[in-house]
Design a protein around this motif. Structure first.
Motif, short mmCIF file in Angstrom:
data_model
loop_
_atom_site.label_atom_id
_atom_site.label_comp_id
_atom_site.label_asym_id
_atom_site.label_seq_id
_atom_site.Cartn_x
_atom_site.Cartn_y
_atom_site.Cartn_z
N HIS A 88 0.82 -1.21 0.00
CA HIS A 88 0.00 0.00 0.00
C HIS A 88 0.86 1.27 0.00
O HIS A 88 0.33 2.37 0.06
CB HIS A 88 -0.93 0.02 1.22
N LEU A 89 2.17 1.09 -0.06
CA LEU A 89 3.06 2.25 -0.01
C LEU A 89 2.82 3.17 -1.21
O LEU A 89 2.77 2.72 -2.36
CB LEU A 89 4.51 1.77 -0.02
N LYS A 90 2.66 4.45 -0.93
CA LYS A 90 2.51 5.44 -2.01
C LYS A 90 3.92 5.75 -2.51
O LYS A 90 4.55 6.73 -2.10
CB LYS A 90 1.80 6.68 -1.48
N LYS A 91 4.42 4.90 -3.39
CA LYS A 91 5.84 4.89 -3.72
C LYS A 91 6.35 6.20 -4.32
O LYS A 91 7.41 6.69 -3.95
CB LYS A 91 6.15 3.71 -4.65
N LYS A 92 5.60 6.77 -5.26
CA LYS A 92 6.13 7.95 -5.96
C LYS A 92 6.37 9.13 -5.02
O LYS A 92 7.48 9.67 -4.99
CB LYS A 92 5.21 8.33 -7.12
N PRO A 93 5.37 9.54 -4.24
CA PRO A 93 5.66 10.67 -3.34
C PRO A 93 6.67 10.31 -2.27
O PRO A 93 7.53 11.13 -1.91
CB PRO A 93 4.30 11.01 -2.72
N ASN B 279 -0.91 2.36 11.31
CA ASN B 279 -0.25 2.53 10.02
C ASN B 279 -0.28 1.30 9.13
O ASN B 279 0.11 1.38 7.97
CB ASN B 279 1.21 2.95 10.23
N LEU B 280 -0.71 0.14 9.63
CA LEU B 280 -0.67 -1.06 8.80
C LEU B 280 -1.87 -1.12 7.86
O LEU B 280 -1.72 -1.24 6.64
CB LEU B 280 -0.62 -2.32 9.69
N CYS B 281 -3.07 -1.03 8.41
CA CYS B 281 -4.29 -1.01 7.58
C CYS B 281 -4.77 0.41 7.31
O CYS B 281 -5.66 0.61 6.49
CB CYS B 281 -5.40 -1.80 8.28
N GLY B 282 -4.16 1.38 8.00
CA GLY B 282 -4.48 2.77 7.73
C GLY B 282 -5.70 3.31 8.47
O GLY B 282 -6.24 4.34 8.09
N HIS C 141 -2.88 8.45 2.47
CA HIS C 141 -4.03 7.86 1.80
C HIS C 141 -5.31 8.59 2.20
O HIS C 141 -6.25 8.69 1.40
CB HIS C 141 -4.15 6.37 2.14
N HIS C 142 -5.37 9.08 3.43
CA HIS C 142 -6.54 9.82 3.89
C HIS C 142 -6.50 11.28 3.44
O HIS C 142 -7.55 11.90 3.27
CB HIS C 142 -6.61 9.78 5.43
#
Length: 265
Positions: A22-27, A256-259, A60-61
């Motif tokens: 789920h990592l937002k890799k680009k930012p 932070n795991l499931c957000g 993500h939020h």
């Protein structure tokens, strides 16, 4: 976060988050490059990278949040959101303090084993190894480090448990050798709301010293579910959190795991 981490803790945080699908890799990668290009000491760079990774689920939020200053101190980050300048103060709530001490020592032992295996043959042993141990005490961790390192290295070489290692399982990892404890969640592993309230009250005392140029200052309290010491199943007396008084404009608790995100204020 102002508490002291060992280098082993920081390496573990970075490696675990790179595994998160789920990592937002680009930012995240862009922010990490900015930190690398800063004049911070290497240790401070690791610390900032780990903090940004803890905020991954937060992004993500709030996908429109854009970080402008990643290397400030009070608060930890400056960001823009809805045409406002936002200060973000980040802190981790430790659910099990004694386990934190044990976990830091375990990470040190894991790092020694990782280095030995990478020196021997990184390509052969590359992967994530989840280890379960027979009962080990704090005395074992201090007095039998070399023996534990040897047991771990032998278990990974043979792909079966040996000595202190009770069970071993492996997952792919494209970068290097990475070792972490294997554990399961307890059904009644509660996080006391008082621990969260105590953190907020301590941060309240520091609020007057934060950057006054921001329009709002947010406090993000994180339970790092990749850590044995921070994991929890539920928050006890959660309703007490909404009675807290604070000068922070917004306060969140983030798992932070499931957000999962709880808005406290």
């Amino acid at each position: 976060m102002k508490k002291v981490f060992s280098d082993e803790d920081l390496v573990k945080n970075l490696s675990l988050y790179y595994l998160n699908r789920h990592l937002k890799k680009k930012p995240i990668e862009r922010y990490h490059r900015q930190i690398d290009n800063s004049e911070l000491h290497d240790r401070e760079k690791y610390k900032k990278k780990a903090e940004i990774l803890l905020l991954n689920s937060f992004l993500h939020h709030f996908p429109d949040v854009q970080f402008e200053n990643l290397t400030c101190e009070s608060p930890d980050f400056i960001a823009s959101f809805n045409n406002k300048k936002i200060g973000i103060e980040l802190t981790e709530v430790i659910n099990h303090l004694e386990i934190k001490k044990i976990e830091s020592q375990l990470n040190k032992i894991f790092r020694q084993a990782e280095i030995l295996l990478e020196q021997e043959d990184t390509a052969k042993f590359r992967g994530v190894y989840f280890l379960e141990f027979h009962h080990i005490s704090k005395i074992d961790l201090l007095e039998k480090q070399n023996e534990m390192v040897i047991n771990i290295v032998k278990s990974i070489r043979q792909n079966k448990s040996y000595g202190y290692v009770k069970k071993i399982r492996k997952s792919p990892h494209r970068r290097n050798v990475f070792i972490t404890p294997d554990f399961t969640m307890g059904l009644f592993d509660e996080l006391s709301s008082e621990k969260i309230i105590d953190l907020i009250e301590k941060k309240n005392e520091k609020f007057p010293y934060y950057d006054r140029s921001v329009d709002e200052c947010w406090l993000v309290i994180v339970s790092d579910m990749n850590s044995l010491a921070s994991r929890y199943t539920f928050i006890q007396n959660k309703e007490n959190l909404h009675q807290i008084q604070s000068p922070f404009h917004k306060i969140f608790h983030l798992e932070n795991l499931c957000g999962n995100l709880t808005m406290i204020k």
